[in-house]
Design an enzyme around this catalytic site. Sequence first.
Site, mmCIF file in Angstrom:
data_model
loop_
_atom_site.group_PDB
_atom_site.id
_atom_site.type_symbol
_atom_site.label_atom_id
_atom_site.label_comp_id
_atom_site.label_asym_id
_atom_site.label_seq_id
_atom_site.Cartn_x
_atom_site.Cartn_y
_atom_site.Cartn_z
ATOM 1 N N LYS A 193 0.880 -1.202 0.081
ATOM 2 C CA LYS A 193 -0.030 0.153 0.043
ATOM 3 C C LYS A 193 0.899 1.252 -0.115
ATOM 4 O O LYS A 193 1.496 1.582 1.120
ATOM 5 C CB LYS A 193 -0.934 0.051 1.352
ATOM 6 C CG LYS A 193 -2.281 0.882 0.914
ATOM 7 C CD LYS A 193 -2.110 2.186 0.806
ATOM 8 C CE LYS A 193 -1.771 3.002 2.190
ATOM 9 N NZ LYS A 193 -1.661 4.647 1.815
ATOM 10 N N GLU A 268 9.328 1.138 11.234
ATOM 11 C CA GLU A 268 10.308 2.139 11.132
ATOM 12 C C GLU A 268 9.765 3.772 10.956
ATOM 13 O O GLU A 268 8.854 3.982 10.195
ATOM 14 C CB GLU A 268 10.856 2.128 9.492
ATOM 15 C CG GLU A 268 11.393 0.667 9.174
ATOM 16 C CD GLU A 268 12.629 0.521 10.265
ATOM 17 O OE1 GLU A 268 13.292 1.552 10.671
ATOM 18 O OE2 GLU A 268 12.916 -0.678 10.266
ATOM 19 N N CYS A 302 13.722 10.343 7.359
ATOM 20 C CA CYS A 302 13.543 9.828 8.689
ATOM 21 C C CYS A 302 14.824 10.044 9.730
ATOM 22 O O CYS A 302 14.634 10.526 10.887
ATOM 23 C CB CYS A 302 12.804 8.477 8.886
ATOM 24 S SG CYS A 302 13.975 7.501 7.963
ATOM 25 N N GLU A 399 9.380 15.998 15.572
ATOM 26 C CA GLU A 399 9.963 15.785 14.345
ATOM 27 C C GLU A 399 9.249 16.712 13.440
ATOM 28 O O GLU A 399 7.934 16.867 13.186
ATOM 29 C CB GLU A 399 9.484 14.312 13.916
ATOM 30 C CG GLU A 399 10.171 13.939 12.528
ATOM 31 C CD GLU A 399 9.848 12.413 12.009
ATOM 32 O OE1 GLU A 399 8.834 12.078 12.109
ATOM 33 O OE2 GLU A 399 10.970 11.869 11.609
HETATM 34 P P1 NAP Z 1 1.785 8.470 7.816
HETATM 35 O O1 NAP Z 1 0.585 9.110 7.916
HETATM 36 O O2 NAP Z 1 2.363 7.981 8.939
HETATM 37 O O3 NAP Z 1 1.907 7.644 6.233
HETATM 38 C C1 NAP Z 1 2.695 6.735 6.241
HETATM 39 C C2 NAP Z 1 1.768 5.654 5.309
HETATM 40 O O4 NAP Z 1 0.794 5.154 6.502
HETATM 41 C C3 NAP Z 1 1.029 6.151 4.213
HETATM 42 O O5 NAP Z 1 0.984 4.944 3.118
HETATM 43 C C4 NAP Z 1 -0.080 6.401 4.826
HETATM 44 O O6 NAP Z 1 -1.115 6.226 3.806
HETATM 45 C C5 NAP Z 1 -0.425 5.157 5.702
HETATM 46 N N1 NAP Z 1 -1.502 5.112 6.673
HETATM 47 C C6 NAP Z 1 -2.097 6.405 7.315
HETATM 48 N N2 NAP Z 1 -2.910 6.190 8.145
HETATM 49 C C7 NAP Z 1 -2.967 4.809 8.191
HETATM 50 C C8 NAP Z 1 -3.859 3.836 8.881
HETATM 51 N N3 NAP Z 1 -4.615 4.339 9.983
HETATM 52 N N4 NAP Z 1 -3.762 2.732 8.743
HETATM 53 C C9 NAP Z 1 -2.555 2.062 7.839
HETATM 54 N N5 NAP Z 1 -2.117 3.042 7.079
HETATM 55 C C10 NAP Z 1 -2.000 4.309 7.530
HETATM 56 O O7 NAP Z 1 2.686 9.625 7.347
HETATM 57 P P2 NAP Z 1 2.289 11.273 6.689
HETATM 58 O O8 NAP Z 1 1.187 11.721 7.338
HETATM 59 O O9 NAP Z 1 2.390 10.933 5.485
HETATM 60 O O10 NAP Z 1 3.536 11.834 7.027
HETATM 61 C C11 NAP Z 1 3.259 12.717 8.450
HETATM 62 C C12 NAP Z 1 4.754 12.773 9.305
HETATM 63 O O11 NAP Z 1 5.237 11.319 9.256
HETATM 64 C C13 NAP Z 1 5.820 13.455 8.459
HETATM 65 O O12 NAP Z 1 5.522 14.745 8.762
HETATM 66 C C14 NAP Z 1 6.991 12.894 9.332
HETATM 67 O O13 NAP Z 1 7.189 13.373 10.557
HETATM 68 C C15 NAP Z 1 6.461 11.345 9.503
HETATM 69 N N6 NAP Z 1 7.163 10.333 8.437
HETATM 70 C C16 NAP Z 1 8.115 9.609 8.899
HETATM 71 C C17 NAP Z 1 8.631 8.843 7.770
HETATM 72 C C18 NAP Z 1 10.083 7.924 8.202
HETATM 73 O O14 NAP Z 1 10.460 7.419 7.391
HETATM 74 N N7 NAP Z 1 10.010 7.671 9.382
HETATM 75 C C19 NAP Z 1 8.306 8.822 6.411
HETATM 76 C C20 NAP Z 1 7.172 9.548 6.235
HETATM 77 C C21 NAP Z 1 6.686 10.480 7.235
HETATM 78 P P3 NAP Z 1 -1.720 7.610 3.087
HETATM 79 O O15 NAP Z 1 -0.491 8.467 2.864
HETATM 80 O O16 NAP Z 1 -2.148 7.146 2.104
HETATM 81 O O17 NAP Z 1 -2.915 8.343 3.801
#
Ligand code: NAP
Length: 496
Positions: A193, A268, A302, A399
């Site tokens: 996904k 992660e 990250c 973060e």
């Molecule tokens: P996120 O919401 O955690 O998204 C990561 C993945 O999880 C996406 O594929 C997202 O789908 C999916 N997801 C979201 N809600 C979910 C749920 N309830 N159940 C299962 N999967 C779910 O991250 P983001 O909102 O895109 O980014 C927000 C913050 O996350 C960033 O500002 C950053 O701080 C952090 N981040 C960290 C990393 C890392 O590598 N550690 C990477 C990205 C972001 P959708 O995008 O389709 O909603």
Amino acid sequence: MTVCEALGPGSSLVADFLSRSHNLLIGGAWTPAQSGEVIETIDPATGRLLGRAAAGGAADIDRAVAAARTALENPRWADAAPAFRAKLMWRLADLIEANADQLALLESLDNGMPLRMARFACIGAAENLRYNAGWAGKIGGDTAMLSVPGHHAYTQREAIGVAGLIVPWNFPFGMAVAKIAAAIAAGCTVVLKPAEQTPLTAVRLGELILEAGFPEGTINIVTGYGPIAGQALVDHPGVDKIAFTGSTVVGKAIAAACARSLKRITLELGGKSPVIIFPDADIEAAVIGAANGVFYNAGQVCVAGSRLFVHKKVFDQLVEGVVARATALKVGSGQVPDTEVGPLISQKQLDRVQGYIETGRREGGRIVTGGNRIGDEGYFMQPTVVTDTRPDMTLVREEIFGPVVCAMPFDDDMDAVARHANDTIYGLAASIWTRDISVAHKLARKIKAGTVRINGGTGLDANLPFGGFKQSGWGRENGRVGVEAYTEIKSVSVAL
Ligand code: NAP
Ligand code: MG
């Protein structure tokens, strides 16, 4: 003129790809979402519509999991020699390399990252597949001498089953491939996904997967929204393991959901990684390392080194150097050849980063450079350096996931700097700059982080376990342990 026309004839394949609305890869065939719904993905350099992918829902996840289960149990997969999987992985790696230019352009358009960086990530993904292909035939067990005589006992590792892979938008292609590589090497079948913001390279990957000849249903790709498709994957009883990369908030929710069925899980998550610079370091190298460490991919990394601890003797010099680098960096569209930093992924992320800077200002931080959005089209943000920050400030604790670094001076007390560096809920990475190997290794021991880099050592390699202490995650990816994370150990004992 569309962006692809502007890029010349070499990108006609990408232009064609973008003109089509994309479906879900389920059971070896492309199929629309049952709801008929579509995600519109935008180009973050312009904010304009870039392409369309199906918005998969629970019913589609259901079909994808069923296809993965059928493929898992099919003797063609279950009983195949490990070399069969390795061969497919090498074929996919070759196809990725052969299509690297187009993949890189798609990734650069969808995510915003500079083309060069996107291409580098594609080649890295191909290498990751080859690395993991090598493990396919090397997964084994031990023989165990039991305390009761008259027994023959051994362990074996078996594929965990169907793995649900959920990846974010910051390195969409590389992360998707790395997860698939480890899972397939172990003999799992998968449902991927991708993030809603960046579905395109995952779809193109699906086309290459079919071309490589993976048996139908072994790799399924369901583009869609996290709270809908992602949640359905996490909750699905037919999924044996979830591997997730993303935010700590969503990671915790996924862990809680998986606890209900004790589904296996690796996470992660986020970070707030310290960069610690001693006065005896190669200051020039440290300046470049510190600047790249936080401004790379516009800070949407990250492991971004977002807290800079500099010995007071070299603090001013170091900050001056990072500021000079921050102002010199070419921020612009990822498709412009000399761009070093692209846009942030979305308006939401731009607002979030600007909100943090505002809070930092209010809490007493001094913005030495940057702090503002660039232009009014797309989501460009100035590389930003903040001083006069205190450990209790929001800017230092949370973060940001943007090009923002907080610089803080320290004196000679190594325990104190270790304490400050560890004063965070996160523990993903750290970097240390000194020529004193004893100081470097002593500090490396004290730092609570999954990856410690010394004098610019690389933190990401297919053969180097990667993951977080504390709230930066559970488990490790990469290396032998990364493949083992897709297996269960079975003990077998025979009375002789
Ligand atoms: P996120 O919401 O955690 O998204 C990561 C993945 O999880 C996406 O594929 C997202 O789908 C999916 N997801 C979201 N809600 C979910 C749920 N309830 N159940 C299962 N999967 C779910 O991250 P983001 O909102 O895109 O980014 C927000 C913050 O996350 C960033 O500002 C950053 O701080 C952090 N981040 C960290 C990393 C890392 O590598 N550690 C990477 C990205 C972001 P959708 O995008 O389709 O909603
Ligand atoms: Mg996009």
